[in-house]
Scaffold this active site. Structure first.
Site, PDB file in Angstrom:
ATOM      1  N   TYR A  66     -28.913  28.517 -58.097  1.00 18.44           N
ATOM      2  CA  TYR A  66     -30.237  27.898 -58.188  1.00 18.44           C
ATOM      3  C   TYR A  66     -30.444  27.011 -56.970  1.00 18.44           C
ATOM      4  O   TYR A  66     -29.540  26.278 -56.577  1.00 18.44           O
ATOM      5  CB  TYR A  66     -30.329  27.055 -59.461  1.00 18.44           C
ATOM      6  N   ASP A  97     -25.756  25.155 -50.178  1.00 16.43           N
ATOM      7  CA  ASP A  97     -26.567  24.271 -51.007  1.00 16.43           C
ATOM      8  C   ASP A  97     -25.596  23.365 -51.768  1.00 16.43           C
ATOM      9  O   ASP A  97     -25.008  23.761 -52.766  1.00 16.43           O
ATOM     10  CB  ASP A  97     -27.448  25.081 -51.959  1.00 16.43           C
ATOM     11  N   LYS A 155     -29.202  14.943 -55.692  1.00 16.02           N
ATOM     12  CA  LYS A 155     -28.412  14.371 -56.779  1.00 16.02           C
ATOM     13  C   LYS A 155     -27.545  13.181 -56.332  1.00 16.02           C
ATOM     14  O   LYS A 155     -28.090  12.106 -56.136  1.00 16.02           O
ATOM     15  CB  LYS A 155     -27.634  15.489 -57.484  1.00 16.02           C
TER      16      LYS A 155
HETATM   17  C1  LIG Z   1     -30.688  20.543 -58.804  1.00 17.82           C
HETATM   18  C2  LIG Z   1     -30.529  21.550 -57.726  1.00 17.82           C
HETATM   19  C3  LIG Z   1     -31.544  21.837 -56.802  1.00 17.82           C
HETATM   20  C4  LIG Z   1     -32.925  21.264 -56.937  1.00 17.82           C
HETATM   21  O1  LIG Z   1     -32.925  19.894 -56.824  1.00 17.82           O
HETATM   22  P1  LIG Z   1     -34.190  19.071 -57.429  1.00 17.82           P
HETATM   23  O2  LIG Z   1     -33.901  17.672 -56.995  1.00 17.82           O
HETATM   24  O3  LIG Z   1     -34.120  19.288 -58.905  1.00 17.82           O
HETATM   25  O4  LIG Z   1     -35.405  19.637 -56.820  1.00 17.82           O
HETATM   26  C5  LIG Z   1     -31.264  22.667 -55.738  1.00 17.82           C
HETATM   27  N1  LIG Z   1     -30.041  23.226 -55.611  1.00 17.82           N
HETATM   28  C6  LIG Z   1     -29.053  22.995 -56.487  1.00 17.82           C
HETATM   29  C7  LIG Z   1     -27.718  23.609 -56.253  1.00 17.82           C
HETATM   30  C8  LIG Z   1     -29.271  22.183 -57.590  1.00 17.82           C
HETATM   31  O5  LIG Z   1     -28.297  22.004 -58.493  1.00 17.82           O
END
Ligand SMILES: *Cc1c(COP(=O)(O)O)cnc(C)c1O
Length: 428
Positions: A144, A239, A267
């Protein structure tokens, strides 16, 4: 157990907010029941609107690596906000947080801050396309990367790896430049790059995929991805929105000993306030406006209060052996849970990487690809979730979500979880 205040808030919320929530996973649709509304967080605990205290294994889905309302973070936020909440102009905090990212992550010379992980990946992809002059991007099933249109894709059927929109509202042409590959499959990787390698701007991957349960990859697979992207002149984007500053100071890249061309953060880097970032070497980042021709901007990017929260969080981790302690906590959790899982009346496996863990209800072992769970396993997870909740333990409300440890957790918390989980598994 009734939750009258949560129930009342949920009913009010449903009238004015779609589904009563501002992010779908919060709605408990995958486990049934109505979501709890929370009033406070303290260390490893959440306190709901009815005043009940829960041992929290969600940690706001990753940011709260120090636990809730850590005094150093609250003090930094308070002090920063007294000096003004936003300037719409540069501030020292941006430089200080950027310097910490540069000093921490392999290959990074420059950083640009945004306000979410979604923005970070979206911008990193635009930058990759600008830098390479190519259009195609590759993503992996089960990873994701936020909710930008071109990343909301599911793998097509059969041999086609063309991404199909996975959400209403995403026109097919918007995903036409996205290719989707399975994880853990070098042959599929080679085949795609052999066919279209010269048109691929970037491959984006969660180096430790943590959004479809937890799917740790073979290092050889990731090393092959590193090698093949380089060979074809495509960029590799890690990511690290979950893994960055969680699995190690240098994220999954440090842990795996692999350096991507670009990395995205979110995060943990904001310590609970909205911060995202993308980073890499100067010769790529300099393509961004105002130095270069690639537009990217944000009214609240580099916000002073959010920067202070991120700096305070990273400094606690750096100065208090954070990553070593998180690894030790993860090992303690594993030791506490193993015997209980062994006695479960159906298959359940613990998958753990550092302070991330997942109870996998799959039949066999730990999957490395995004396998769907059988319906029966999803229902079982729902029963286990509610059994834990009734013992005041808050787990992610979906069988496909990983759990998060923080520095506030203790060995006693893991013994408590093991005892509750033992009862939950036998009763489910
Ligand atoms: C949470 C997440 C996102 C998106 O981040 P948001 O702050 O919710 O937009 C993108 N990549 C990964 C791997 C994530 O876990």
């Amino acid at each position: 157990m009734t939750h009258p205040r949560s129930q009342a808030l949920y009913e009010r919320a449903c009238r004015v907010i779609p589904g009563g929530v501002n992010s779908p996973v919060r709605a408990f649709r995958a486990v049934g029941g109505t979501p709890l509304f929370f009033a406070r967080g303290e260390d490893q605990y959440l306190i709901d609107a009815d005043g009940r205290q829960y041992l929290d294994f969600v940690g706001s889905w990753g940011p709260l690596i120090l636990g809730h309302a850590h005094p150093a973070v609250v003090a930094a936020i308070t002090e920063a906000s007294r000096a003004g909440t936003t300037f719409g102009a540069p501030c020292a905090g941006e430089v200080e947080l950027a310097e910490r990212v540069v000093a921490s992550y392999p290959g990074v010379e420059q950083v640009r801050f945004v306000s979410s992980g979604t923005e970070a990946t979206m911008s990193a992809i635009r930058l990759s396309r600008a830098f390479t002059g190519r259009d195609l991007i590759v993503k992996f099933s089960g990873c994701y990367h936020g909710h930008a249109d071109h990343l909301l894709v599911a793998a097509g059927s059969g041999l086609a790896t063309f991404g199909q929109p996975s959400s209403a509202g995403v026109p097919e042409p918007f995903t036409a430049c996205t290719r989707v590959l399975p994880l853990d499959d070098e042959a599929a990787l080679e085949a795609l790059f052999a066919r279209e390698g010269g048109r691929i701007a970037a491959a984006i991957i969660e180096p430790v995929p943590a959004n479809h349960g937890l799917l740790p990859q073979r290092r050889e697979f990731l090393a092959r991805l590193r090698e093949i992207t380089r060979r074809h002149g495509a960029l590799l984007i890690f990511d690290e929105v979950i893994c960055g500053f969680r699995l190690a100071r240098g994220g999954a890249a440090e842990r795996l000993g692999l350096t991507p061309d670009l990395a995205t953060f979110g995060k943990v880097i904001g310590g609970g306030l909205p911060v995202g970032a993308f980073a890499g070497p100067r010769h790529i980042l300099s393509r961004l406006a105002p130095d270069g021709d690639t537009y990217q901007a944000g009214t609240l990017s580099g916000n002073p209060v959010a920067m202070a929260s991120g700096i305070a969080t990273l400094d606690v981790l750096i100065h208090e052996d954070g990553w070593q302690r998180l690894e030790a906590l993860g090992a303690q959790l594993e030791q506490a849970l193993r015997p209980v899982l062994g006695r479960a009346p159906f298959p359940v496996h613990l998958v753990r990487v550092g302070s991330l863990f997942w109870l996998s209800f799959h039949e066999a072992g730990a999957p490395r690809t995004a396998e769907p769970l059988p319906q029966e396993a999803v229902l079982r997870f729902g029963r286990v979730f509610h059994a834990l909740l009734s013992e005041r333990i808050y787990f992610p409300p979906s069988a496909y979500e990983a759990c998060f440890l923080s520095l506030a957790h203790t060995a006693a918390d893991f013994e408590r979880l093991a005892a509750s989980l033992g009862r939950a598994l036998t009763a489910s």
